[in-house]
Enzyme design. Structure first.
Site, PDB file in Angstrom:
ATOM      1  CB  CYS A 113      -0.933   0.008   1.201  1.00 46.64           C
ATOM      2  SG  CYS A 113      -1.976  -1.446   1.244  1.00 46.64           S
ATOM      3  CG  HIS A 254      -3.390   3.267   2.844  1.00 50.99           C
ATOM      4  ND1 HIS A 254      -3.770   2.997   1.553  1.00 50.99           N
ATOM      5  CD2 HIS A 254      -3.410   2.073   3.499  1.00 50.99           C
ATOM      6  CE1 HIS A 254      -4.010   1.699   1.421  1.00 50.99           C
ATOM      7  NE2 HIS A 254      -3.805   1.120   2.590  1.00 50.99           N
ATOM      8  CG  ASN A 284      -6.546  -1.225   1.356  1.00 52.80           C
ATOM      9  OD1 ASN A 284      -5.888  -0.631   0.510  1.00 52.80           O
ATOM     10  ND2 ASN A 284      -5.997  -1.825   2.404  1.00 52.80           N
TER      11      ASN A 284
END
Ligand code: UT7
Length: 330
Positions: A113, A254, A284
């Site tokens: 990520c 994030h 996500n």
């Protein structure tokens, strides 16, 4: 010479998978998912769409908005944990072929990520050293291919999508990437892992029978380290640059879990209206999460030239990264 984020673009697949769709395939509820994650829906790429297809569409938009010709791009980097091919060619090379860029350095970066902020740091260094002038960055994921849709602890979290940016040389500090801090700690590797398909557990019938090709996560433990690390990372980068949180125009964290974002925001006292939230509609999207969120802020008219963005990300590895970026786009 400084590096400037001159433009942003994104692409999200058409198909929407809602929490109610999950209620039909696993033991879960819309209420549980919304309460524990803030996610209402996520996008799922079509079966014949690859990560490079998503990345190429985002890249085209970023190039268009940068007002440069693609022949001026002298480097292409793609951050992804769901590449088209396990070993080669890189997704960056496939994207180059799809958008008509050739004879430039092109490669992938694997930092889960945190991938997009990692490649931002690479681009910054190449531009500040004078080696490159216009770099195309892409964060792209077809993460739905790595998700076990019988594992309720992970499958509800992830979605597909892509974001891209053009990073160019500038002499104007008011549109520059000011600082990036990127780091990692491999002692946490097992908490968020796709165990199969690599050299540790090569492809085999046994490997597939044991579902080792899918993402495995110790969610609660990841959650705790994520909150702590994301918070400390922001404190450090603000302190190192002698910038107050009140100087930040927009906070772009994030997008893994709304509770993580809210915990970090509360600890740092960032106002809600200066924070970008896309987790509710995209889930996500790993390396695509940050550029997709920047793109949403841009398209909503929340970003103007010179605005100070604070980026903050965390992912498998563990990896983490934060960045102070003055928006260089129009
Ligand atoms: O992008 C990289 C970073 N990734 C992350 O930051 C993700 C971090 N982790 C998380 O977001 C959260 O840990 C989750 C959303 C994955 C899980 O939330 P949690 O509050 O940590 O729940 P938990 O794992 O502690 O599980 C609590 C309960 C368990 O049931 P029991 O054992 O208490 O009976 C789980 O089995 O919730 C259960 N559960 C679910 N229930 C309904 C887990 N997933 C689900 C589900 N629906 N989808």
């Amino acid at each position: 010479m400084y590096a400037s984020l001159k433009s942003i673009g994104s692409y999200v697949p058409e198909k929407i998978m809602t929490n109610h769709d999950f209620e039909k395939i696993i033991d879960t509820s819309d209420e549980w998912i919304q309460k524990r994650t803030g996610i209402a829906e996520r996008r799922i790429a079509a079966e014949d769409q690859t990560t490079s297809d998503l990345g190429a569409l985002a890249a085209k938009k970023a190039i268009e908005r940068a007002d440069i010709d693609k022949s001026e791009i002298d480097m292409v980097i793609c951050a992804t944990l769901s590449p088209d091919y396990l070993c080669m060619p890189s997704t960056a090379c496939v994207i180059c072929e799809k958008i008509g860029i050739s004879n430039v350095m092109a490669f992938d970066v694997s930092a889960a990520c945190s991938g997009f902020v990692y490649i931002l740091q690479i681009a910054k260094s190449f531009i500040e050293s004078g080696t490159k002038k216009n770099i195309l960055l892409i964060g792209a994921e077809k993460i739905s291919t790595l998700v076990d849709y019988t594992d309720r602890g992970t499958c509800i979290l992830f979605g597909d999508g892509a974001g891209a940016a053009i990073i160019s040389a500038t002499e104007d500090k008011n549109e520059a990437i000011l600082d990036i801090h990127a780091s990692a700690d491999g002692t946490y590797a097992d908490l968020l892992i796709t165990p199969g398909c690599g050299t540790k557990n090569p492809c085999s019938h046994d490997m597939v029978d044991n579902k080792l090709q899918y993402i495995k996560m110790s969610g609660n433990e990841v959650f705790k380290v994520a909150v702590k690390t994301l918070t400390q990372d922001v404190v450090d980068i603000l302190e190192n640059n002698q910038i107050q949180s009140s100087d930040i125009d927009i906070f772009i964290p994030h997008q893994a879990n709304l509770r993580i974002i809210e915990a970090v925001r509360a600890k740092l006292n960032f106002p809600k209206e200066k924070t970008v939230f896309t987790v509710g509609k995209y889930g996500n999207t790993s390396a695509a999460s940050i550029p997709m969120a920047i793109n949403d802020a841009y398209e909503e008219g929340r970003l103007k030239h010179g605005d100070l963005m604070l980026l903050d990300t965390f992912g498998g590895g563990f990896t983490w990264a934060s960045a102070l970026v003055r928006f260089g786009g129009k």
